[in-house]
Scaffold this active site. Sequence first.
Site, PDB file in Angstrom:
ATOM      1  CG  ASP A  66      -2.062  -0.899   1.211  1.00 60.78           C
ATOM      2  OD1 ASP A  66      -2.317  -1.491   0.142  1.00 60.78           O
ATOM      3  OD2 ASP A  66      -2.737  -1.028   2.243  1.00 60.78           O
ATOM      4  NE  ARG A  81      -4.810  -1.545  -4.101  1.00 62.92           N
ATOM      5  CZ  ARG A  81      -4.406  -1.815  -2.856  1.00 62.92           C
ATOM      6  NH1 ARG A  81      -3.964  -0.857  -2.066  1.00 62.92           N
ATOM      7  NH2 ARG A  81      -4.429  -3.046  -2.414  1.00 62.92           N
TER       8      ARG A  81
HETATM    9  C1  LIG Z   1      -8.907  -1.155  -3.118  1.00 59.35           C
HETATM   10  C2  LIG Z   1      -8.453   0.186  -2.622  1.00 59.35           C
HETATM   11  C3  LIG Z   1      -7.191   0.310  -2.087  1.00 59.35           C
HETATM   12  C4  LIG Z   1      -6.726   1.556  -1.663  1.00 59.35           C
HETATM   13  N1  LIG Z   1      -5.435   1.686  -1.245  1.00 59.35           N
HETATM   14  C5  LIG Z   1      -4.964   2.920  -0.928  1.00 59.35           C
HETATM   15  C6  LIG Z   1      -3.579   3.138  -0.635  1.00 59.35           C
HETATM   16  O1  LIG Z   1      -2.754   2.211  -0.648  1.00 59.35           O
HETATM   17  N2  LIG Z   1      -3.184   4.405  -0.340  1.00 59.35           N
HETATM   18  C7  LIG Z   1      -4.058   5.468  -0.339  1.00 59.35           C
HETATM   19  O2  LIG Z   1      -3.654   6.603  -0.093  1.00 59.35           O
HETATM   20  N3  LIG Z   1      -5.370   5.271  -0.589  1.00 59.35           N
HETATM   21  C8  LIG Z   1      -5.837   4.047  -0.892  1.00 59.35           C
HETATM   22  N4  LIG Z   1      -7.170   3.892  -1.201  1.00 59.35           N
HETATM   23  C9  LIG Z   1      -8.131   4.995  -0.935  1.00 59.35           C
HETATM   24  C10 LIG Z   1      -8.232   5.941  -2.097  1.00 59.35           C
HETATM   25  O3  LIG Z   1      -7.028   6.661  -2.235  1.00 59.35           O
HETATM   26  C11 LIG Z   1      -9.391   6.949  -1.909  1.00 59.35           C
HETATM   27  O4  LIG Z   1      -9.184   7.672  -0.741  1.00 59.35           O
HETATM   28  C12 LIG Z   1     -10.756   6.301  -1.842  1.00 59.35           C
HETATM   29  O5  LIG Z   1     -10.853   5.195  -2.697  1.00 59.35           O
HETATM   30  C13 LIG Z   1     -11.840   7.311  -2.241  1.00 59.35           C
HETATM   31  O6  LIG Z   1     -11.645   7.744  -3.558  1.00 59.35           O
HETATM   32  P1  LIG Z   1     -12.590   7.308  -4.785  1.00 59.35           P
HETATM   33  O7  LIG Z   1     -11.710   6.937  -5.905  1.00 59.35           O
HETATM   34  O8  LIG Z   1     -13.505   6.255  -4.343  1.00 59.35           O
HETATM   35  O9  LIG Z   1     -13.297   8.633  -5.237  1.00 59.35           O
HETATM   36  P2  LIG Z   1     -14.041   9.834  -4.474  1.00 59.35           P
HETATM   37  O10 LIG Z   1     -14.028  10.962  -5.428  1.00 59.35           O
HETATM   38  O11 LIG Z   1     -13.477  10.047  -3.097  1.00 59.35           O
HETATM   39  O12 LIG Z   1     -15.486   9.249  -4.309  1.00 59.35           O
HETATM   40  C14 LIG Z   1     -16.337   8.980  -5.401  1.00 59.35           C
HETATM   41  C15 LIG Z   1     -17.628   8.383  -4.916  1.00 59.35           C
HETATM   42  O13 LIG Z   1     -17.355   7.117  -4.316  1.00 59.35           O
HETATM   43  C16 LIG Z   1     -18.160   6.938  -3.156  1.00 59.35           C
HETATM   44  N5  LIG Z   1     -17.276   6.895  -1.968  1.00 59.35           N
HETATM   45  C17 LIG Z   1     -15.962   7.183  -1.924  1.00 59.35           C
HETATM   46  N6  LIG Z   1     -15.464   7.026  -0.678  1.00 59.35           N
HETATM   47  C18 LIG Z   1     -16.500   6.638   0.064  1.00 59.35           C
HETATM   48  C19 LIG Z   1     -16.639   6.325   1.442  1.00 59.35           C
HETATM   49  N7  LIG Z   1     -15.623   6.371   2.283  1.00 59.35           N
HETATM   50  N8  LIG Z   1     -17.865   5.942   1.874  1.00 59.35           N
HETATM   51  C20 LIG Z   1     -18.918   5.868   1.031  1.00 59.35           C
HETATM   52  N9  LIG Z   1     -18.842   6.164  -0.272  1.00 59.35           N
HETATM   53  C21 LIG Z   1     -17.666   6.551  -0.743  1.00 59.35           C
HETATM   54  C22 LIG Z   1     -19.097   8.096  -3.105  1.00 59.35           C
HETATM   55  O14 LIG Z   1     -20.262   7.746  -3.823  1.00 59.35           O
HETATM   56  C23 LIG Z   1     -18.331   9.178  -3.825  1.00 59.35           C
HETATM   57  O15 LIG Z   1     -19.149  10.166  -4.371  1.00 59.35           O
HETATM   58  C24 LIG Z   1      -7.613   2.676  -1.696  1.00 59.35           C
HETATM   59  C25 LIG Z   1      -8.880   2.538  -2.243  1.00 59.35           C
HETATM   60  C26 LIG Z   1      -9.303   1.338  -2.727  1.00 59.35           C
HETATM   61  C27 LIG Z   1     -10.657   1.254  -3.339  1.00 59.35           C
END
Ligand SMILES: Cc1cc2nc3c(=O)[nH]c(=O)nc-3n(C[C@H](O)[C@H](O)[C@H](O)COP(=O)(O)OP(=O)(O)OC[C@H]3O[C@@H](n4cnc5c(N)ncnc54)[C@H](O)[C@@H]3O)c2cc1C
Length: 306
Positions: free
Chosen positions: A131, A183
């Site tokens: 990660d 990722r």
């Molecule tokens: C499999 C996976 C691994 C990850 N690994 C890392 C990592 O190693 N390092 C790191 O910094 N980040 C990691 N993340 C987190 C990532 O960086 C984002 O903070 C997170 O995924 C929210 O961004 P988004 O792309 O979903 O878009 P956003 O623009 O934040 O959200 C888009 C839409 O998704 C939905 N959504 C998003 N978050 C939420 C929530 N918490 N609860 C409910 N609905 C939500 C909502 O409908 C929102 O409108 C990971 C995420 C995933 C999915």
Amino acid sequence: MLTRSALIYLSQQEGLKNFAARFGLFKKLTTRFIAGETIDEAIAAIRDVNAKGCTASFDHLNEGVQSVQGTEAEVREYLDVLSKIDETGIDSNVSIKLTQFGLEIDPELAYRNARRIAEDAVRRRNFVRVDMEGSNVTQVTIDIFKKLRSEFGLNDVGIVLQSYLYRTMDDAKDLLKTPARIRLCKGAYDEPASVAYPDKKDVDENYVRVMQLLLSSGTYHGIATHDPKMIDATVDFAQREGIAKDAFEFQMLYGIRRDLQEQLARDGFGMRVYVPYGKHWYPYFMRRLAERPANIWFVMKNFLKG
Ligand SMILES: Cc1cc2nc3c(=O)[nH]c(=O)nc-3n(C[C@H](O)[C@H](O)[C@H](O)COP(=O)(O)OP(=O)(O)OC[C@H]3O[C@@H](n4cnc5c(N)ncnc54)[C@H](O)[C@@H]3O)c2cc1C
């Protein structure tokens, strides 16, 4: 209204973390986002995820571990996870954080610990994803990953890049030379404008640019997002470029947009669900609230319902 920065700040407060852990607020607050406190609870959650046509990635929650003994416990936990994946036959790989393995004590210790996990994963034909954490450790995380990648195969170890960082396109191009499985996510930490795009629009545009680079590379990558716009852009690009559905996978977090997870799996895309478990749930949980402050009301409703 609590802002994203305020929630991320609260996620880093040791006192609140200890309070939350000590008073066992776990079940009431977190069940939507965290699979449980034990490996067995995480396995049960992964069985459900697998039954819906999705693969999984285990995440034992604990970051910023500050003692060598503590890092040893983390290594033992992950070795146990890898052995239980084999025993139970669930479809899951593992995700690790280098600060969990001692990055803040000594990068060499974190490398040696991560190497032990990778060695065992390779023996079991499994896969370890490193990660990505805050920007203060981006470079050292990439350096350690490259060292691991020089010792293990493309399908043994992978890394994460965050589209909110200015440097990410360059990092992606550099890592693809190796090549490496990446990722792509947007990034979950509170970063200053000196290193990260302050505007969501720019983060999203960079996400699409890096996604296109990754999908065009011919290596199997993870497109990690719950954002329908990013998902549509990925599906459209793959269709336009004739990239097969099984040439990459989507990834989402446990409990978030389950409807979309199941829909994409039904549509024939690879869908991997990141399944966090463990007692140190507080910082992870707070980052999820920071991403979507509306979740605070969801959590409060559950809490008040008893
Ligand atoms: C499999 C996976 C691994 C990850 N690994 C890392 C990592 O190693 N390092 C790191 O910094 N980040 C990691 N993340 C987190 C990532 O960086 C984002 O903070 C997170 O995924 C929210 O961004 P988004 O792309 O979903 O878009 P956003 O623009 O934040 O959200 C888009 C839409 O998704 C939905 N959504 C998003 N978050 C939420 C929530 N918490 N609860 C409910 N609905 C939500 C909502 O409908 C929102 O409108 C990971 C995420 C995933 C999915």
